[in-house]
Design an enzyme around this catalytic site. Structure first.
Site, PDB file in Angstrom:
ATOM      1  N   MET A   1      -4.531   5.084  -5.341  1.00 10.22           N
ATOM      2  CA  MET A   1      -3.640   4.278  -4.525  1.00 10.22           C
ATOM      3  C   MET A   1      -2.203   4.753  -4.755  1.00 10.22           C
ATOM      4  O   MET A   1      -1.812   5.038  -5.888  1.00 10.22           O
ATOM      5  CB  MET A   1      -3.760   2.803  -4.899  1.00 10.22           C
ATOM      6  CG  MET A   1      -5.190   2.268  -4.818  1.00 10.22           C
ATOM      7  SD  MET A   1      -6.218   2.686  -6.253  1.00 10.22           S
ATOM      8  CE  MET A   1      -5.584   1.530  -7.475  1.00 10.22           C
TER       9      MET A   1
ATOM     10  N   CYS B   1       0.867  -1.179   0.000  1.00  7.17           N
ATOM     11  CA  CYS B   1       0.000   0.000   0.000  1.00  7.17           C
ATOM     12  C   CYS B   1       0.900   1.224   0.000  1.00  7.17           C
ATOM     13  O   CYS B   1       1.579   1.503   1.000  1.00  7.17           O
ATOM     14  CB  CYS B   1      -0.919   0.030   1.216  1.00  7.17           C
ATOM     15  SG  CYS B   1      -1.883   1.570   1.332  1.00  7.17           S
TER      16      CYS B   1
END
Length: 396
Positions: A318, A104
């Site tokens: 993201m 992430c």
């Protein structure tokens, strides 16, 4: 009937970039969960509140979106010349699994501050005032991340005037560098373009034949043109997420991309691999109204990008997908580069549903293949709550 009492586990709830998640020190987890396996997965599922057929996460720390159903485990590094190891778990909302297949990028910005505040960075490396450079080993993909964290009066500086579209309030700026971000998922030196092509053709049942740029940089990502699927690149979440047919179409494209990239060996495997690859669609610049009501002018961006995460259109972008965007934009011939005007570039500013983001990448053609030495972007992070999470003692 006797029921197990709840146990408490030291944890920190943090925002990093446009995501938030529950952070743990490895040493604070119950012994059974300190190793990979079902005990760890079951514990993290219960912490987040998954699987939840109501898709609300009312009985857990999750927020029932891909951006808020996240967990992080940080420990002293096992690698030379690194401060900490960082392991990321994307928790499914409605299914009982944790996806460990990728990183992430947004929460990467919070790892440095968490490590400093929790005694995982050597004291002699931390300035009283200035910037602390934290070298992070991203254990999911076996890559190095460098976070430059501002310090003030011996503590992490969290407040500031850096504004990040997709985050309501300003905070202190943290620069994050992803070194050599192209790799296979075991962390070995992998091809940036797994098929060997800058553009491939995907034959997707029910969709047709699509051109796609499939890249391993930051996170495996499948890029298609917006107009190839009857979009213009200015869509907000509601336009996609309220359309079951659209979501099914993008999932089919993602699954066939995963197969073509060699991430899975059979289409059925995509169902249990929701975190990677991502699927995104790109278009040349147009003016649009962001989800906050902010007007984004075509003249302020180089390209439009919309990306899906865990089966839904992301509210912003993201961080790892931003790395993929910056890298693909830097390489002439990719669909992202074409949508951005076709020029060689080291930085690209792209428009996403919440606004804009600038990301840089240093790409070069060497030994008959494209390579990228690093990608860089600015994020911010903040502690939202710290203390203990509680879960039933028999949940793992």
């Amino acid at each position: 009937m006797t029921h197990a009492a709840q146990i408490k586990i030291a944890a920190t709830y943090m925002r990093g970039g446009t995501s938030k998640g529950v952070f743990f020190r490895l040493q604070d987890l119950p012994e059974a969960a300190q190793q990979p396996g079902s005990a760890r997965d079951n514990l993290l599922l219960r912490v987040i509140g998954s699987p939840d057929p109501y898709a609300k996460h009312t009985d857990g720390m999750g927020g029932a979106t891909s951006s808020t159903s996240k967990t992080v485990i940080v420990s002293p590094s096992t690698q030379a010349d690194h401060d900490v190891d960082y392991l990321f778990g994307q928790v499914s909302i409605d299914r009982p699994f944790v996806d460990w297949s990728g990183n992430c990028g947004n929460l990467s910005a919070a790892v440095g501050p968490f490590a400093i505040a929790n005694g995982l960075v050597a004291a002699d490396k931390i300035p009283h005032d200035g910037v602390c450079e934290v070298r992070i080993w991203q254990a999911n993909i076996g890559k190095t991340i460098i976070a430059r964290v501002p310090m003030r009066d011996g503590e992490v500086q969290e407040t500031g005037d850096f504004e990040l579209d997709g985050v309501t309030f300003p905070a202190a700026e943290i620069t994050v560098e992803f070194l050599d971000p192209a790799a296979d998922e075991e962390g070995a030196e992998g091809s940036m373009f797994p098929t060997g092509n800058l553009i491939d053709e995907l034959e997707v049942p029910g969709v047709g034949r699509l051109q796609a740029t499939m890249i391993n940089a930051g996170i495996p990502t499948v890029f298609i043109r917006a107009d190839a699927v009857n979009y213009n690149g200015t869509e907000l979440q509601e336009a996609i997420n309220s359309d079951p047919d659209a979501l099914l179409m993008f999932e089919r494209i993602r699954a066939h991309g995963a197969l073509k990239m060699g991430l899975i060996t059979h289409l059925d495997e995509a169902e249990s691999r929701q975190h990677t690859p991502k699927v995104a669609f790109v278009a040349p610049p147009q003016s649009y109204l962001a989800s906050s009501g902010k007007q984004v002018e075509a003249s302020s961006i180089d390209v439009l990008v919309r990306a899906l995460s865990m089966g839904k259109l992301h509210h912003a972008m993201m961080g790892t997908a931003a790395v993929a965007i910056g890298t693909a934009a830097a390489i002439p011939g990719t669909l992202v580069n074409q949508a951005a005007g076709g020029e060689a570039r080291k930085f690209v500013t792209f428009g996403h549903p919440s606004g804009t983001l600038k990301v840089g990448a240093e790409a070069r053609f060497d030994n008959e293949q494209w390579q990228v030495s690093k990608a860089i972007m600015s994020r911010s992070a903040r502690v939202l709550m710290e203390g203990f999470v509680r879960v039933p003692g028999d949940c793992f």
